[in-house]
Design an enzyme around this catalytic site. Sequence first.
Site, PDB file in Angstrom:
ATOM      1  N   GLU A   6     -14.326  -1.303  -2.542  1.00  0.00           N
ATOM      2  CA  GLU A   6     -13.983   0.143  -2.107  1.00  0.00           C
ATOM      3  C   GLU A   6     -14.283   1.228  -3.139  1.00  0.00           C
ATOM      4  OE1 GLU A   6     -10.170   2.087  -2.818  1.00  0.00           O
ATOM      5  OE2 GLU A   6      -9.324  -0.023  -3.015  1.00  0.00           O
ATOM      6  N   LYS A  52       1.319  -1.905  -6.573  1.00  0.00           N
ATOM      7  CA  LYS A  52       2.322  -1.505  -7.511  1.00  0.00           C
ATOM      8  C   LYS A  52       3.699  -1.149  -7.069  1.00  0.00           C
ATOM      9  CE  LYS A  52      -1.218   0.993 -10.171  1.00  0.00           C
ATOM     10  NZ  LYS A  52      -2.553   1.263  -9.225  1.00  0.00           N
TER      11      LYS A  52
HETATM   12  N1  PSU Z   1      -3.015   1.345  -4.593  1.00  0.00           N
HETATM   13  C1  PSU Z   1      -3.151   1.179  -5.945  1.00  0.00           C
HETATM   14  N2  PSU Z   1      -4.700   1.575  -6.300  1.00  0.00           N
HETATM   15  C2  PSU Z   1      -5.262   2.309  -5.420  1.00  0.00           C
HETATM   16  C3  PSU Z   1      -4.838   2.686  -4.024  1.00  0.00           C
HETATM   17  C4  PSU Z   1      -3.655   1.940  -4.001  1.00  0.00           C
HETATM   18  O1  PSU Z   1      -2.730   0.634  -6.745  1.00  0.00           O
HETATM   19  O2  PSU Z   1      -6.529   2.725  -5.766  1.00  0.00           O
HETATM   20  C5  PSU Z   1      -5.632   3.227  -3.052  1.00  0.00           C
HETATM   21  C6  PSU Z   1      -6.388   2.419  -2.250  1.00  0.00           C
HETATM   22  O3  PSU Z   1      -7.556   3.011  -1.923  1.00  0.00           O
HETATM   23  C7  PSU Z   1      -5.397   2.385  -1.061  1.00  0.00           C
HETATM   24  C8  PSU Z   1      -5.110   3.733  -1.092  1.00  0.00           C
HETATM   25  O4  PSU Z   1      -6.163   1.864   0.088  1.00  0.00           O
HETATM   26  O5  PSU Z   1      -5.010   4.266  -2.473  1.00  0.00           O
HETATM   27  C9  PSU Z   1      -3.850   3.893  -0.023  1.00  0.00           C
HETATM   28  O6  PSU Z   1      -3.195   5.153  -0.120  1.00  0.00           O
HETATM   29  P1  PSU Z   1      -2.262   5.722   1.064  1.00  0.00           P
HETATM   30  O7  PSU Z   1      -1.204   5.131   0.328  1.00  0.00           O
HETATM   31  O8  PSU Z   1      -2.363   7.073   0.942  1.00  0.00           O
HETATM   32  O9  PSU Z   1      -2.516   4.872   2.656  1.00  0.00           O
END
Ligand code: PSU
Length: 302
Positions: A25, A160
Site C-alpha cells: 500500500e 493498533k
Molecule cells: N493503521 C495503522 N497504520 C496505517 C493505517 C492504519 O496502524 O498506516 C492506514 C492504512 O492505510 C489503513 C488506513 O488502511 O490507515 C485506515 O484508515 P481509516 O481508519 O480511516 O479507514
Amino acid sequence: MNQYLDIAPEVSAALAEGRPVVALESTIISHGMPYPQNVETALAVENIIRAEGAVPATIAIIGGRLKAGLSPAEIEHLGKSGQAVPKASRRDLPVLVARGSDGATTVTTTMMIAAMAGISVFATGGIGGVHRGAETSMDVSADLEELAQTPVMVICAGAKSILDLGLTLEYLETKGVPVLGYGTEELPAFYTRRSGFSVDYRVDTPEELAAIAKAQRALGYRGGLLVTNPIPEEYSMDKAVIDAAISQALAEAQEQGVHGKAVTPFLLAKVKELTGGESLDSNIQLVFNNARLAARVAAAMK
Ligand code: PSU
Ligand code: MN
C-alpha cells in the site's frame, strides 16, 4: 481490465507467467512515516520481496491512474509529497480518478486495485478497524468491508489498540472474514505481540495459508483473508509505553473534535510523536517481516 488501470511491465510479466506477486500500500508511504524513511522503507520492502523471488507491486493513484507497480521515482514523489497526497479510500477513488489526482491507497483501495490487477497477496503494517466508542461515533474503517468483499489476502501485524480490538474481531466475524494468526493463537497488536484476544485459527506455514486462500477461492465466496503476523520479539515495544501514548492520543483527538477520515492519521501521528524513533523502527521492522511472509505465501500459491 479497466481503462484506468496501469500494471507495471514487471508485474504484468510475472502475472502472465504465473510467478508470485505481492501488493503493497501507499498510505503508509505518504501518511505513515516521515520523509526520507518512508521512501527508504518502501524501496527496502520491495527488495525484500524480490530477494524472496517474488515481484513487488506497490499500489497508488498517480495523476488519476490506478497503478499496480510503481517506479522508484513515483515512490520518491509520494514520499516527498507526504500528507499533500490525499488519503484514498473506497469513496475517494472515482473522484480522484476523474480529477486526474494523486492518491495514497489505504488497505481498502490497495485491495481493490490488487484485485483488479489479479494480485491475491498484499502485505502491510496495520489495518483499520472498529474505533473505540464506535457504538456512538459509528467509526468503522472501510477496510473491514473490503475484507468482506474483495478476494485478497492481507498480511498485517494486527491492529493498533487505538482501535477497539474486541469489536474489530466481532465485526470481522459477522462479515465472514477468517482471522488467522501466523504462529500464534493471539491477535497481535501491531507494536506488541499480544492483545489478550484470540484469532480464529493459528496457522504455522506459508503453505497452509496458501491452501486456505485456494480453498476460499474454490468455494466461490466473496471476501478476503486477514493474516496477523506478530512483530518479531526483538522489535516489539513495551506495552505500558504504547498504552500511555494511545490514551493521550485518544484524549487529544476527543478534545480537538477530530472526526471522519482524519481520525486514524491523527491518532497514528500522535502516537508516533509521543513514542519517538522507537515506534518508527518497530513499524519498519514489522512491515519487513510481513513482506517476507507475503512473498513466501505468494510463492506457495503457485
Ligand atoms: N493503521 C495503522 N497504520 C496505517 C493505517 C492504519 O496502524 O498506516 C492506514 C492504512 O492505510 C489503513 C488506513 O488502511 O490507515 C485506515 O484508515 P481509516 O481508519 O480511516 O479507514
Ligand atoms: Mn474512520
